[in-house]
Design a protein around this motif. Sequence first.
Motif, PDB file in Angstrom:
ATOM      1  N   ARG A 153       0.037   4.237 -17.530  1.00 54.80           N
ATOM      2  CA  ARG A 153      -0.853   3.297 -19.001  1.00 54.80           C
ATOM      3  C   ARG A 153      -1.195   1.796 -18.105  1.00 54.80           C
ATOM      4  NH1 ARG A 153       0.357   5.346 -23.442  1.00 54.80           N
ATOM      5  NH2 ARG A 153      -0.687   4.335 -24.266  1.00 54.80           N
ATOM      6  N   LEU A 154      -0.630   1.073 -17.261  1.00 59.00           N
ATOM      7  CA  LEU A 154      -0.514   0.171 -16.561  1.00 59.00           C
ATOM      8  C   LEU A 154      -0.146   0.017 -15.089  1.00 59.00           C
ATOM      9  CD1 LEU A 154       0.619  -2.313 -19.082  1.00 59.00           C
ATOM     10  CD2 LEU A 154      -1.830  -2.342 -19.076  1.00 59.00           C
ATOM     11  N   ASN A 155      -0.606  -0.628 -14.058  1.00 56.40           N
ATOM     12  CA  ASN A 155      -0.382  -1.218 -13.249  1.00 56.40           C
ATOM     13  C   ASN A 155      -0.817  -2.434 -12.184  1.00 56.40           C
ATOM     14  OD1 ASN A 155      -2.970  -0.238 -12.161  1.00 56.40           O
ATOM     15  ND2 ASN A 155      -2.651   1.933 -11.855  1.00 56.40           N
ATOM     16  N   GLY A 156       0.047  -2.721 -11.638  1.00 53.52           N
ATOM     17  CA  GLY A 156      -0.923  -3.726 -10.918  1.00 53.52           C
ATOM     18  C   GLY A 156       0.344  -4.414  -9.470  1.00 53.52           C
ATOM     19  N   ALA A 157      -0.398  -5.174  -8.958  1.00 52.59           N
ATOM     20  CA  ALA A 157      -0.133  -5.365  -7.472  1.00 52.59           C
ATOM     21  C   ALA A 157      -0.236  -7.177  -6.984  1.00 52.59           C
ATOM     22  CB  ALA A 157      -0.851  -4.995  -6.494  1.00 52.59           C
ATOM     23  N   CYS A 158       0.836  -7.332  -5.983  1.00 50.03           N
ATOM     24  CA  CYS A 158       0.894  -8.982  -6.394  1.00 50.03           C
ATOM     25  C   CYS A 158       0.916  -9.435  -5.052  1.00 50.03           C
ATOM     26  CB  CYS A 158       1.708  -9.059  -7.558  1.00 50.03           C
ATOM     27  SG  CYS A 158       2.035 -11.268  -7.051  1.00 50.03           S
ATOM     28  N   THR A 214      -8.694  -3.379 -17.716  1.00 52.54           N
ATOM     29  CA  THR A 214     -10.395  -4.236 -17.661  1.00 52.54           C
ATOM     30  C   THR A 214     -11.167  -3.025 -17.091  1.00 52.54           C
ATOM     31  OG1 THR A 214      -9.601  -5.101 -15.849  1.00 52.54           O
ATOM     32  CG2 THR A 214      -9.294  -5.988 -17.110  1.00 52.54           C
ATOM     33  N   PRO A 215     -12.540  -2.895 -17.903  1.00 56.61           N
ATOM     34  CA  PRO A 215     -13.170  -2.080 -17.514  1.00 56.61           C
ATOM     35  C   PRO A 215     -13.374  -2.017 -15.852  1.00 56.61           C
ATOM     36  CG  PRO A 215     -13.701  -3.860 -19.227  1.00 56.61           C
ATOM     37  CD  PRO A 215     -12.722  -4.421 -18.792  1.00 56.61           C
ATOM     38  N   SER A 216     -13.948  -3.061 -15.310  1.00 57.78           N
ATOM     39  CA  SER A 216     -13.134  -3.005 -13.667  1.00 57.78           C
ATOM     40  C   SER A 216     -12.592  -3.329 -12.914  1.00 57.78           C
ATOM     41  CB  SER A 216     -14.787  -2.913 -12.978  1.00 57.78           C
ATOM     42  OG  SER A 216     -14.752  -4.291 -12.947  1.00 57.78           O
ATOM     43  N   PRO A 217     -11.793  -3.194 -11.614  1.00 56.42           N
ATOM     44  CA  PRO A 217     -10.734  -4.143 -10.956  1.00 56.42           C
ATOM     45  C   PRO A 217     -11.047  -5.422 -10.820  1.00 56.42           C
ATOM     46  CG  PRO A 217     -11.594  -2.464  -9.679  1.00 56.42           C
ATOM     47  CD  PRO A 217     -12.381  -1.965 -10.864  1.00 56.42           C
ATOM     48  N   ARG A 218     -10.137  -5.897 -11.127  1.00 57.06           N
ATOM     49  CA  ARG A 218     -10.367  -7.091 -10.408  1.00 57.06           C
ATOM     50  C   ARG A 218      -9.243  -8.522 -10.596  1.00 57.06           C
ATOM     51  NH1 ARG A 218     -13.586  -9.439 -16.103  1.00 57.06           N
ATOM     52  NH2 ARG A 218     -14.149  -7.296 -16.029  1.00 57.06           N
ATOM     53  N   LEU A 268       0.517  -1.178  -0.140  1.00 63.06           N
ATOM     54  CA  LEU A 268      -0.199  -0.149  -0.553  1.00 63.06           C
ATOM     55  C   LEU A 268       0.995   1.209  -0.184  1.00 63.06           C
ATOM     56  CD1 LEU A 268      -2.663  -0.982   2.076  1.00 63.06           C
ATOM     57  CD2 LEU A 268      -3.334  -1.222  -0.421  1.00 63.06           C
ATOM     58  N   ALA A 269       2.191   1.353   0.316  1.00 58.44           N
ATOM     59  CA  ALA A 269       2.915   2.225   0.622  1.00 58.44           C
ATOM     60  C   ALA A 269       3.875   2.704  -0.510  1.00 58.44           C
ATOM     61  CB  ALA A 269       3.682   2.077   1.687  1.00 58.44           C
ATOM     62  N   TRP A 270       3.792   1.458  -1.468  1.00 60.96           N
ATOM     63  CA  TRP A 270       4.885   1.710  -2.706  1.00 60.96           C
ATOM     64  C   TRP A 270       3.283   2.230  -3.683  1.00 60.96           C
ATOM     65  CZ3 TRP A 270       6.173  -4.044  -2.069  1.00 60.96           C
ATOM     66  CH2 TRP A 270       7.411  -4.428  -1.013  1.00 60.96           C
ATOM     67  N   ALA A 271       2.214   1.795  -3.672  1.00 66.04           N
ATOM     68  CA  ALA A 271       1.141   2.498  -4.322  1.00 66.04           C
ATOM     69  C   ALA A 271       1.019   4.141  -4.052  1.00 66.04           C
ATOM     70  CB  ALA A 271      -0.465   1.385  -4.556  1.00 66.04           C
ATOM     71  N   ALA A 272       0.425   4.022  -2.587  1.00 65.67           N
ATOM     72  CA  ALA A 272       0.257   5.191  -2.374  1.00 65.67           C
ATOM     73  C   ALA A 272       1.850   5.866  -3.520  1.00 65.67           C
ATOM     74  CB  ALA A 272       1.158   5.764  -1.222  1.00 65.67           C
ATOM     75  N   VAL A 312      -6.009   1.237  -6.170  1.00 64.97           N
ATOM     76  CA  VAL A 312      -6.928   0.463  -6.258  1.00 64.97           C
ATOM     77  C   VAL A 312      -6.295  -0.773  -6.642  1.00 64.97           C
ATOM     78  CG1 VAL A 312      -8.794  -0.451  -7.617  1.00 64.97           C
ATOM     79  CG2 VAL A 312      -9.066   2.296  -6.761  1.00 64.97           C
ATOM     80  N   PRO A 313      -5.852  -1.242  -7.691  1.00 65.26           N
ATOM     81  CA  PRO A 313      -5.256  -2.239  -7.170  1.00 65.26           C
ATOM     82  C   PRO A 313      -4.284  -3.373  -6.483  1.00 65.26           C
ATOM     83  CG  PRO A 313      -4.282  -0.888  -9.411  1.00 65.26           C
ATOM     84  CD  PRO A 313      -5.094  -0.426  -8.545  1.00 65.26           C
TER      85      PRO A 313
END
Length: 290
Positions: A193-198, A218-222, A91-95, A123-124
Motif C-alpha cells: 500500500r506504501l513503501n519507502g527507502a532512505c 505519487t504517479p511516478s517514483p521520485r 537493495l537486499a531488504w527491498a528484494a 524501485v524506491p
Amino acid sequence: MVKEYFQPLTLAEALTILNSFAGSAHVLASGTDLLVNLRNGKLKPEVIVDISKIEELKIISQEDEKLSLGSLVTFRELAVYPMIQKLIPVLAWAAKAVGSPQIRNRGTVGGNIANASPAADLVPALVALDGVAVLAKQGGLRKIPLTELIVAPYKTKLEPGEIITQVEVTVPSHETGMAFRKVGRRNALAISRLNGACLLNLKGEEITAVSLVIGAVTPSPRRFKEVEEYLIGKNISEKLLEEAGAMAKEKVQAITGRRASSQYKLPVVERLTVRLLQAAWKGDKAYEGN
C-alpha cells in the motif's frame, strides 16, 4: 492470440528479432506480470520474445564505485548476494519484501522496472540510489535515470524494440545509514500500500546528505527533494524527523490532492517517513522478509 514465440540466447539475437517486428513484439522475462495479463485478456500480443535464457543479462558486477545489476537478476539472487548485502543492504531488504518465495525466485529487476507498478518494492530503493537504466536496441545503447524512465503507473519511456539490460547505482559510503519499509494489508505475500527507502549521512549530529523515496503515493517514483533540502545542514533529532514527516505528508497531498484513500494514506506517509529516517539514523534492521 500468440502466433510466434522466440527464445533467443544472446542480447544481439533478441534485439534483431524485436527490430524485425517493428516494435509489435512483447518481451517476456519472468512472466510474473505478462502471463497474468495474457490470461485475463489485457494483453493480446501476436509475438513474444522470451529473453529469460540470455545469460549476459544475469550478471551483478562492480567497477570502482559503480555497481551494475543485470536486468534478469532475480529478487532472490539480489536478496542473498554477498556483495549486495555488504555494500548496499537496502537493495537486499527491498528484494526480500517482494511477494512470495515463488515470485522472488522468478521475478526480475528489469521486469519490476518495466512493469512500472506504483507498488513495486524494488524501485524506491533503486531511485534512492539514483539508479540509471541501461537500455539497448538494435543500433545502440542509451542511459536514463529511473525517475525519467517511469513516467506514470504502468507507463515508461521504453521505445519499441528496446530492452532494459542493466541498472547502475553508485555504491554509498560505508558510513551511510540505510532503511527500507513496506506497508501492506498483511505481513506476508502483500502488495505494498506504501513503501519507502532512505539513505542518510551524518557528520557528528549534522545531516550532510539524505535520499528519501516514498513509493505507491505519487504517479511516478521520485525523491522527496524538499524534505531532503530541509534536513541537510541541521542537527538530527526526533523533533526534526517529525517535522520531515509532516512535510512529506503535505507534499503528497499537494501532488495527488484529496482522494478517497487520503484519510488512510496521508497519516501513514507521515509516520513512514519518520520511521525510515529513524531506521537509517539508528541502524535498525529494516526488513525481515517473509
